[in-house]
Design a protein around this motif. Structure first.
Motif, PDB file in Angstrom:
ATOM      1  N   MET B   1     -50.221  53.162 -48.190  1.00  0.00           N
ATOM      2  CA  MET B   1     -48.866  52.659 -47.976  1.00  0.00           C
ATOM      3  C   MET B   1     -48.779  51.181 -48.394  1.00  0.00           C
ATOM      4  N   ASN B   2     -47.986  50.874 -49.373  1.00  0.00           N
ATOM      5  CA  ASN B   2     -47.905  49.471 -49.770  1.00  0.00           C
ATOM      6  C   ASN B   2     -46.695  48.794 -49.115  1.00  0.00           C
ATOM      7  N   ILE B   3     -46.598  47.519 -49.380  1.00  0.00           N
ATOM      8  CA  ILE B   3     -45.586  46.712 -48.701  1.00  0.00           C
ATOM      9  C   ILE B   3     -44.172  47.171 -49.068  1.00  0.00           C
ATOM     10  N   HIS B   4     -44.051  47.692 -50.322  1.00  0.00           N
ATOM     11  CA  HIS B   4     -42.722  48.114 -50.767  1.00  0.00           C
ATOM     12  C   HIS B   4     -42.203  49.306 -49.987  1.00  0.00           C
ATOM     13  N   SER B   5     -43.104  50.281 -49.809  1.00  0.00           N
ATOM     14  CA  SER B   5     -42.627  51.481 -49.118  1.00  0.00           C
ATOM     15  C   SER B   5     -42.347  51.174 -47.648  1.00  0.00           C
ATOM     16  N   ILE B   6     -43.134  50.231 -47.080  1.00  0.00           N
ATOM     17  CA  ILE B   6     -42.843  49.853 -45.692  1.00  0.00           C
ATOM     18  C   ILE B   6     -41.474  49.191 -45.617  1.00  0.00           C
ATOM     19  N   ARG B   7     -41.240  48.287 -46.576  1.00  0.00           N
ATOM     20  CA  ARG B   7     -39.958  47.577 -46.582  1.00  0.00           C
ATOM     21  C   ARG B   7     -38.803  48.568 -46.766  1.00  0.00           C
ATOM     22  N   HIS B   8     -39.023  49.532 -47.662  1.00  0.00           N
ATOM     23  CA  HIS B   8     -37.985  50.520 -47.914  1.00  0.00           C
ATOM     24  C   HIS B   8     -37.690  51.322 -46.642  1.00  0.00           C
ATOM     25  N   TRP B   9     -38.789  51.732 -46.000  1.00  0.00           N
ATOM     26  CA  TRP B   9     -38.653  52.534 -44.786  1.00  0.00           C
ATOM     27  C   TRP B   9     -37.934  51.743 -43.703  1.00  0.00           C
ATOM     28  N   PHE B  10     -38.292  50.452 -43.596  1.00  0.00           N
ATOM     29  CA  PHE B  10     -37.700  49.602 -42.585  1.00  0.00           C
ATOM     30  C   PHE B  10     -36.198  49.414 -42.844  1.00  0.00           C
ATOM     31  N   GLY B  11     -35.879  49.216 -44.126  1.00  0.00           N
ATOM     32  CA  GLY B  11     -34.468  49.043 -44.484  1.00  0.00           C
ATOM     33  C   GLY B  11     -33.644  50.263 -44.144  1.00  0.00           C
ATOM     34  N   ARG B  12     -34.221  51.425 -44.433  1.00  0.00           N
ATOM     35  CA  ARG B  12     -33.524  52.691 -44.164  1.00  0.00           C
ATOM     36  C   ARG B  12     -33.304  52.865 -42.647  1.00  0.00           C
ATOM     37  N   ALA B  13     -34.362  52.525 -41.884  1.00  0.00           N
ATOM     38  CA  ALA B  13     -34.260  52.674 -40.434  1.00  0.00           C
ATOM     39  C   ALA B  13     -33.178  51.768 -39.880  1.00  0.00           C
ATOM     40  N   SER B  14     -33.112  50.539 -40.387  1.00  0.00           N
ATOM     41  CA  SER B  14     -32.113  49.631 -39.828  1.00  0.00           C
ATOM     42  C   SER B  14     -30.709  50.038 -40.272  1.00  0.00           C
ATOM     43  N   GLU B  15     -30.619  50.661 -41.452  1.00  0.00           N
ATOM     44  CA  GLU B  15     -29.328  51.190 -41.908  1.00  0.00           C
ATOM     45  C   GLU B  15     -28.816  52.279 -40.946  1.00  0.00           C
ATOM     46  N   LEU B  16     -29.744  53.208 -40.632  1.00  0.00           N
ATOM     47  CA  LEU B  16     -29.366  54.295 -39.727  1.00  0.00           C
ATOM     48  C   LEU B  16     -28.996  53.761 -38.346  1.00  0.00           C
ATOM     49  N   MET B  17     -29.734  52.734 -37.912  1.00  0.00           N
ATOM     50  CA  MET B  17     -29.462  52.166 -36.607  1.00  0.00           C
ATOM     51  C   MET B  17     -28.083  51.509 -36.574  1.00  0.00           C
ATOM     52  N   ASN B  18     -27.770  50.798 -37.655  1.00  0.00           N
ATOM     53  CA  ASN B  18     -26.455  50.177 -37.736  1.00  0.00           C
ATOM     54  C   ASN B  18     -25.351  51.216 -37.659  1.00  0.00           C
ATOM     55  N   GLU B  19     -25.575  52.336 -38.371  1.00  0.00           N
ATOM     56  CA  GLU B  19     -24.614  53.428 -38.324  1.00  0.00           C
ATOM     57  C   GLU B  19     -24.460  53.934 -36.893  1.00  0.00           C
ATOM     58  N   PHE B  20     -25.618  54.087 -36.234  1.00  0.00           N
ATOM     59  CA  PHE B  20     -25.627  54.606 -34.872  1.00  0.00           C
ATOM     60  C   PHE B  20     -24.843  53.685 -33.950  1.00  0.00           C
ATOM     61  N   TYR B  21     -24.933  52.378 -34.216  1.00  0.00           N
ATOM     62  CA  TYR B  21     -24.195  51.422 -33.394  1.00  0.00           C
ATOM     63  C   TYR B  21     -22.708  51.445 -33.719  1.00  0.00           C
ATOM     64  N   ASN B  22     -22.397  51.514 -34.995  1.00  0.00           N
ATOM     65  CA  ASN B  22     -21.005  51.295 -35.399  1.00  0.00           C
ATOM     66  C   ASN B  22     -20.157  52.550 -35.468  1.00  0.00           C
ATOM     67  N   ALA B  23     -20.770  53.670 -35.877  1.00  0.00           N
ATOM     68  CA  ALA B  23     -19.962  54.858 -36.158  1.00  0.00           C
ATOM     69  C   ALA B  23     -19.048  55.291 -35.002  1.00  0.00           C
ATOM     70  N   PRO B  24     -19.525  55.312 -33.756  1.00  0.00           N
ATOM     71  CA  PRO B  24     -18.644  55.833 -32.707  1.00  0.00           C
ATOM     72  C   PRO B  24     -17.386  54.993 -32.506  1.00  0.00           C
ATOM     73  N   TYR B  25     -17.451  53.715 -32.809  1.00  0.00           N
ATOM     74  CA  TYR B  25     -16.310  52.847 -32.497  1.00  0.00           C
ATOM     75  C   TYR B  25     -15.613  52.331 -33.738  1.00  0.00           C
ATOM     76  N   ARG B  26     -16.028  52.862 -34.900  1.00  0.00           N
ATOM     77  CA  ARG B  26     -15.469  52.354 -36.145  1.00  0.00           C
ATOM     78  C   ARG B  26     -13.949  52.453 -36.126  1.00  0.00           C
ATOM     79  N   SER B  27     -13.444  53.617 -35.707  1.00  0.00           N
ATOM     80  CA  SER B  27     -11.999  53.823 -35.825  1.00  0.00           C
ATOM     81  C   SER B  27     -11.244  52.951 -34.833  1.00  0.00           C
ATOM     82  N   ALA B  28     -11.766  52.811 -33.617  1.00  0.00           N
ATOM     83  CA  ALA B  28     -11.059  51.996 -32.621  1.00  0.00           C
ATOM     84  C   ALA B  28     -10.950  50.555 -33.089  1.00  0.00           C
ATOM     85  N   ILE B  29     -12.046  50.045 -33.675  1.00  0.00           N
ATOM     86  CA  ILE B  29     -12.045  48.650 -34.112  1.00  0.00           C
ATOM     87  C   ILE B  29     -11.165  48.473 -35.345  1.00  0.00           C
ATOM     88  N   ALA B  30     -11.247  49.438 -36.268  1.00  0.00           N
ATOM     89  CA  ALA B  30     -10.421  49.333 -37.474  1.00  0.00           C
ATOM     90  C   ALA B  30      -8.936  49.378 -37.108  1.00  0.00           C
TER      91      ALA B  30
END
Lengths: 557, 90
Positions: B1-30
């Motif tokens: 596992m090199n640094i790139h794949s770790i970084r990629h994996w980390f980026g993907r995880a934080s993307e999903l987490m952001n979705e998890f935080y924002n998706a339920p309330y996206r419409s109310a806030i918009a």
């Protein structure tokens, strides 16, 4: 029997249900089409309609349907022994909840992501839509009253949880600001939030807080209920991003951590189920298991509330139609596994049968406190965490769930009052503050009206709440069944659960009606009659619609 | 596992987490944001509805920028065409 076997049997059965039964439902009954253009794509607007990754969608579908209800219900229902509760949770999840939840998403998805309420109007009749609104209002009313009572009971039984429970609100407020103002990434904030919460949980047992037994003529229970509604009223008026959103997020993380801890501890400890498999020695005043079991456990086996979430928000974010099998059916399984954990905690967490019987001394006793006590014993013996901390941990988990539901429930009730103000053109009701006061007032009336001035009667509404929740599920199943009949597909997968639910709810309502009359609880008696009328109305509506639709089908071909 | 794949994996995880935080309330806030934007538009067009606006000189400049939002707004409010007498839209 060893709790590990119970756990593996339950989880295994639900998993097989997902692998085989949900596949059958998805392919043969709902006939999910991966090429169907979902409303999320058709009406994509970045506001309501947003195609969402199926794991993310499952995550918040699951966390919005799983709350305190799948804990409270089973924790009360094990009074009849753990086997009946276990069977109803497992088979209910497989054959009722999964089909219902996935079906609700499917029905909404095939109808421009409309909500279940307006779908009822379109598919069944306008009358049924009115009925739907009434049932929703009753469910919200009861859920707030019941949860306030349950939280008050927990805070009195476990004073160590007072500081972490209220501290969690401040943690959420701070997290909300940090994320909103983009001061930190979400990953770091999540770690920070969870750590802060667990520090509070660690502090709690060292600084237990209690309200005075009596203040201004109010018992401590009544004081907590008033404080809780005061909090919920303010919280429901704040913009969602300030408190509700970060709170929900932390709760979601907490839900996963709690489930892992509990199941992990059961695996490590392997306790025996000390509670009887079938309890022949039920305390006096315990109602008959049949039909009451089927309304005491609503969430965790089947719950109408899921239909609202499924058709309200989930269906608007479905990326591919085939995703709904995972999101809906597996979401139901997630909730079933929470209920299963509750059953194990409340039945295997006590050293002897006598200890268990002391906790379950009468119907409605035990309940969520038994879950906390039993679960804490399992966690402390399995993982070696201090009992006081484990108790605080589980109390905080249950209270935070119930608190978030109150916040959301009160918000929804306010919208309903505001809408009535709009419909009947009464302008002062349309003001948020006034509508909130009305909502709080009606809930307080129920919480105190049910059991007298100390507010302890709230939990007596629990079976009635379950019944109303089941009726809501019945309405959703009716919509799905009618749609299936119109499409010329087999209807038994939804019709059989529907018939079963309606029989059990009416049966339960009649038995409770008699009970309330004999105990001279006229407030609950009246409420029971209202729900009974709704139930009979649903039966008439379902029979009329189904016979009409099948006649149309015959005439057509 | 090199640094790139770790970084990629980390980026993907934080993307999903952001979705998890924002998706339920996206419409109310918009929706809340949309309400605020509507209020701002009302200020920009206030002169046209007979409400004196001390900053009319500046808001006039903003009107062309509001055209698309205005169109979206009157359709959302269920009016096929512009409701303002001196301001045609579509």
């Amino acid at each position: 029997m060893n709790a590990i076997i119970v756990m593996l049997l339950g989880l295994g059965a639900m998993f097989l249900g997902y692998v085989f039964y949900s596949k059958f439902i998805a392919e043969k009954i709902y006939k999910l089409d991966p090429n169907f253009k979902t409303p999320a794509h058709e009406f994509e607007d970045g506001v309501d309609f947003v195609p969402t990754n199926k794991y993310v969608l499952w995550g918040h579908h699951f966390t919005s349907v799983a709350g305190a209800a799948p804990i409270i219900g089973p924790a009360i229902a094990v009074i009849w022994g753990w086997v009946p509760a276990f069977l109803w949770v497992v088979f209910g999840t497989i054959f009722f909840a999964g089909v219902h939840d996935a079906g609700a998403i499917w029905a909404s998805n095939r109808n421009k992501a409309k909500s279940m309420g307006s779908l009822t109007g379109d598919v069944v009749s306008k009358r049924a839509q009115t009925l739907f609104m009434i049932v929703i209002f009753l469910v919200l009313l009861m859920v707030n009253a019941v949860f306030a009572t349950a939280i008050a009971g927990l805070l009195i039984n476990f004073p160590s949880a007072v500081i972490p429970v209220w501290g969690a609100i401040f943690v959420a407020l701070i997290i909300g600001q940090i994320i909103f103002r983009k001061w930190m990434g979400l990953g770091a904030v999540s770690v920070l939030g969870v750590v802060a919460l667990y520090v509070l949980i660690w502090v709690g047992p060292n600084m237990p807080l209690q309200l005075p037994d009596m203040a201004m003529g109010l018992s401590d229970n009544a004081q907590w209920i008033l404080i809780l509604f005061g909090y919920a009223a303010i919280a429901s008026l704040l913009p969602v991003w300030v408190l509700l959103q970060p709170r929900d997020y932390i709760n979601g993380l907490q839900l996963f951590i709690g489930l892992i801890l509990l199941y992990g501890a059961v695996l490590l400890l392997g306790p025996d189920m000390t509670a009887p498999a079938f309890n022949s020695n039920t305390p006096e005043g315990t109602p008959s298991m049949l039909p009451l079991l089927f309304v005491t456990i609503a969430c965790g086996a089947i719950s109408g509330f899921h239909g609202l979430v499924a058709s309200g928000t989930t269906s608007k974010q479905l990326d591919k139609e085939t995703d709904l099998r995972f999101v809906g059916y597996f979401g139901a399984i997630g909730e079933g596994s929470l209920s299963l954990a509750t059953i194990i905690a409340a039945c295997a967490g006590f050293a002897t049968l006598a200890d268990w019987e002391a906790v379950y001394s009468s119907f409605g006793q035990g309940g969520v406190s038994a879950f906390v006590e039993g679960g804490a014993n399992i966690i402390s013996q399995g993982i070696g965490l201090d009992v006081g901390i484990s108790e605080t941990l589980l109390t905080v988990m249950a209270v935070l769930f119930a608190g978030t539901t109150m916040d959301t429930g009160l918000r929804l009730q306010r919208y309903i009052f505001q809408e009535w103000g709009n419909i009947y053109d009464i302008s002062f009701i349309q003001k948020p503050a006034v509508a909130t006061l009305l909502a709080v007032g009606s809930c307080l009336l129920l919480a105190f009206g049910a059991g007298g001035a100390d507010g302890s009667g709230g939990l007596q509404i629990w079976p009635l709440f379950g019944t109303t929740n089941q009726l809501l599920a019945g309405l959703t199943l009716m919509v799905i069944t009618v749609m299936l009949v119109r499409l010329g597909r087999p209807m038994y997968v939804t019709l059989l659960p529907l018939i079963f639910l309606l029989i059990m709810t009416v049966f339960a309502l009649v038995i409770q009606l008699q009970g309330f009359y004999e105990q001279e609880k006229y407030f609950l008696f009246f409420l029971d009659i209202v729900v009974l009328i709704a139930a009979i109305w649903i039966i008439l509506e379902a029979t009329a619609t189904l016979s009409k639709v099948s006649k149309e089908n015959k005439a057509a071909g | 596992m090199n640094i790139h794949s770790i970084r990629h994996w980390f980026g993907r995880a934080s993307e999903l987490m952001n979705e998890f935080y924002n998706a339920p309330y996206r419409s109310a806030i918009a929706r809340a944001k949309r309400d605020e934007d509507d209020l701002f538009m009302l200020l920009v067009f206030s002169e046209m509805m007979g409400v004196p606006n001390p900053a009319a000189y500046y808001t006039l400049e903003l009107q062309p920028l509001m055209l698309e939002r205005f169109h979206e707004w009157h359709q959302r409010m269920g009016m096929e065409h512009s409701p303002l007498d001196h301001f045609r839209c579509c």
